[in-house]
Design a protein around this motif. Structure first.
Motif, PDB file in Angstrom:
ATOM      1  N   LEU A 266       0.846  -1.197   0.000  1.00  0.00           N
ATOM      2  CA  LEU A 266       0.000   0.000   0.000  1.00  0.00           C
ATOM      3  C   LEU A 266       0.878   1.242   0.000  1.00  0.00           C
ATOM      4  N   ILE A 267       0.290   2.335  -0.418  1.00  0.00           N
ATOM      5  CA  ILE A 267       1.036   3.586  -0.577  1.00  0.00           C
ATOM      6  C   ILE A 267       1.529   4.125   0.774  1.00  0.00           C
ATOM      7  N   TYR A 268       2.804   4.491   0.791  1.00  0.00           N
ATOM      8  CA  TYR A 268       3.328   5.273   1.914  1.00  0.00           C
ATOM      9  C   TYR A 268       3.731   6.641   1.385  1.00  0.00           C
ATOM     10  N   SER A 275       4.068   5.011   7.142  1.00  0.00           N
ATOM     11  CA  SER A 275       4.921   4.048   6.428  1.00  0.00           C
ATOM     12  C   SER A 275       4.348   2.638   6.530  1.00  0.00           C
ATOM     13  N   LEU A 276       3.728   2.320   7.650  1.00  0.00           N
ATOM     14  CA  LEU A 276       2.913   1.107   7.719  1.00  0.00           C
ATOM     15  C   LEU A 276       1.463   1.562   7.822  1.00  0.00           C
ATOM     16  N   ASP A 277       0.707   1.288   6.794  1.00  0.00           N
ATOM     17  CA  ASP A 277      -0.695   1.689   6.799  1.00  0.00           C
ATOM     18  C   ASP A 277      -1.428   1.010   7.960  1.00  0.00           C
TER      19      ASP A 277
ATOM     20  N   ALA B 139       9.987   2.974   1.309  1.00  0.00           N
ATOM     21  CA  ALA B 139      10.113   2.488   2.692  1.00  0.00           C
ATOM     22  C   ALA B 139       9.387   1.165   2.937  1.00  0.00           C
ATOM     23  N   PRO B 140       8.117   1.000   2.488  1.00  0.00           N
ATOM     24  CA  PRO B 140       7.446  -0.270   2.791  1.00  0.00           C
ATOM     25  C   PRO B 140       8.159  -1.470   2.161  1.00  0.00           C
ATOM     26  N   PHE B 143      11.149  -2.248   4.379  1.00  0.00           N
ATOM     27  CA  PHE B 143      10.709  -3.015   5.557  1.00  0.00           C
ATOM     28  C   PHE B 143      10.543  -4.487   5.201  1.00  0.00           C
ATOM     29  N   ALA B 170       3.249   0.762  -5.953  1.00  0.00           N
ATOM     30  CA  ALA B 170       2.270   1.823  -5.720  1.00  0.00           C
ATOM     31  C   ALA B 170       2.987   3.002  -5.069  1.00  0.00           C
ATOM     32  N   ALA B 171       2.662   4.200  -5.514  1.00  0.00           N
ATOM     33  CA  ALA B 171       3.315   5.382  -4.961  1.00  0.00           C
ATOM     34  C   ALA B 171       2.398   6.586  -5.136  1.00  0.00           C
ATOM     35  N   ALA B 172       2.634   7.604  -4.332  1.00  0.00           N
ATOM     36  CA  ALA B 172       1.823   8.819  -4.439  1.00  0.00           C
ATOM     37  C   ALA B 172       2.670  10.013  -4.057  1.00  0.00           C
ATOM     38  N   ASP B 246      -4.892   2.565  -3.471  1.00  0.00           N
ATOM     39  CA  ASP B 246      -4.676   1.404  -2.600  1.00  0.00           C
ATOM     40  C   ASP B 246      -5.708   0.304  -2.853  1.00  0.00           C
ATOM     41  N   VAL B 249      -4.485  -1.926  -5.509  1.00  0.00           N
ATOM     42  CA  VAL B 249      -3.242  -2.683  -5.293  1.00  0.00           C
ATOM     43  C   VAL B 249      -3.491  -4.198  -5.234  1.00  0.00           C
TER      44      VAL B 249
END
Lengths: 292, 292
Positions: A266-268, A275-277, B139-140, B143, B170-172, B246, B249
């Motif tokens: 998912l988008i961060y 960063s963690l939805d 970042a995700p 992780f 996925a990005a925004a 999202d 996704v």
């Protein structure tokens, strides 16, 4: 309704004798958050049943009598009676209703009568999570069942019939500034349906809390205990709770497990999501319970 | 960066010699919307390349010289150079990079060297839509690859290795008051990757437009022409564009077709979403193109 009346300065009391406000959408775990919002906006919620009315001069209502013998003064009474399908015409024509009371149809929206299809707010539909027939009179379901019934009624034996694939049952309601949304099964529904289920609830953030406008988001996931399959979810928050529930809708359709959900990218982006939805945080917590 | 500088009253000119602003996220179809927002907020975008600088007294920059021979006066120059993985140490140790320039790893995050794993912003990852290795230092993903590499490095032959399932990408980004989000492949990427693809763009509403705060949402879907499989999407709008991306996704992960997407029972609640969500409207349009 309570919100609209409060906006006009009207004092509002809700008499809720059942399991609690919004009990079809949220269970006991998250209901205090909804009740706190109502309270903060001056709506009084009482666990009492209305059993009578007192009329004043000219027949205008003056007070409501409750089952605890209380008398609550008022000038307006709104009865929230729930929704029932109006099947009188169809039943008179010998169309058979299902266990929910709404009309029974197959996946092609056929009734038990030849050449009679039914759709919209008077039919029951199949919930894909457990295969159970449910009555969910919501506009998108009405559109979709109408498209199937219309296609099949008009095709006169030509081409392929369309089938209605069912619903997962996603819905939301605005409670003042709170988005309250749910999809699939509540924990009690899952257990009543024979699932060995557990639920986890997390509180996280709509987006990175250093940035303006970040608000708490509460996510409750109901999952099947053995494999961690998602069965239902509730999201509450002032921002992004309804759309986050939408993210879970396809996962409910396809029976995703929490192990797969935690790997969703998912988008961060700090102003839109942490960063963690919240959904990932909830899936991580649920995975710990499934694989302790 | 442009937004932060404008908030402090600084005049901003962007020199963009490439295909256009945000070209990794939006293609030509929706880029004018982004450029219009920049323009409305006083950011000048020029299709020129910076080729030199003029120094003033004390070595401070005084102007930028462009490839069209223009001289743009300024007091500050920000160079947006893109991102490259810092692989020097690993490559010196004979870890092999992939075609993207980032370190090549298998699904268990193993490098070509025994007992050396890699993760985070220095590795390339598999994009599940087309199986291609891509460099997506987000970042995700860091992780998730770290969790896999750490687990596998620490397991010493015991238990099951973890595998990293990949990304859909996925990005925004926030462009002033606009949410610009994308997932999966742009149309040009899909075609370059050998897909026979088409794209549809719709403009709909964040929620029921009679209610306060409703804003346009633009959804562009890239789909495989023959079966209508979703390959990528872009959403733009002032509200709910990132979270709607999202929703897509998991659909990209599992290769949903537009025919299935149009049957998703996404939430309809007037203050949160119109009766047909912008994603459903886009899927309906795409289905018309797939089955003309």
């Amino acid at each position: 309704m309570a919100e609209a009346l409060r906006a006009r300065g009207v004092r509002v009391t809700i008499l809720e004798p059942g399991p609690g406000v919004l009990h079809t959408l949220v269970d006991d775990d998250l209901r205090p958050l909804v009740e706190a919002v109502l309270q903060r906006h001056g709506v009084i919620v009482r666990r009492e049943r209305a059993v009578g009315l007192d009329d004043g001069p000219g027949g205008a209502v003056r007070s409501v009598l409750t089952d605890r013998g209380e008398r609550i003064g008022c000038q307006l009474v709104v009865l929230a009676m729930g929704i029932e399908p109006n099947t009188d015409l169809a039943v008179a024509a010998k169309v058979r209703p299902g266990d929910t009371g709404a009309l029974a149809v197959d996946d092609c929206m056929r009734t038990n009568l030849p050449n009679v299809w039914a759709c919209g707010d008077c039919v029951e539909v199949r919930r894909v999570i457990d295969g159970k027939k449910v009555y969910r009179p919501l506009a998108p379901t009405a559109f979709r069942t109408a498209r199937v019934a219309g296609h099949n009624a008009a095709r006169r034996g030509r081409g392929q019939p369309k089938a209605f694939p069912g619903v997962v049952g996603a819905a939301a309601v605005k409670v003042f500034d709170l988005e309250v949304a749910g999809a699939g099964l509540r924990l009690d529904e899952a257990r009543d349906g024979g699932f060995e289920a557990l639920a986890v609830t997390v509180r996280h953030w709509s987006h990175v809390p250093l940035l303006p406008g970040a608000r708490p988001v509460h996510v409750r996931l109901v999952v099947e205990r053995r494999r961690g399959r998602l069965l239902g979810a509730t999201c509450l928050g002032e921002r992004g709770a309804a759309l986050r529930t939408d993210v879970l809708v396809p996962l409910l359709w396809d029976g995703w497990t929490v192990d797969r959900i935690r790997d969703l990218d998912l988008i961060y982006t700090p102003p839109f999501a942490p960063s963690l939805d919240p959904l990932i945080v909830a899936a991580n917590e649920a995975a710990k319970r499934v694989h302790p």
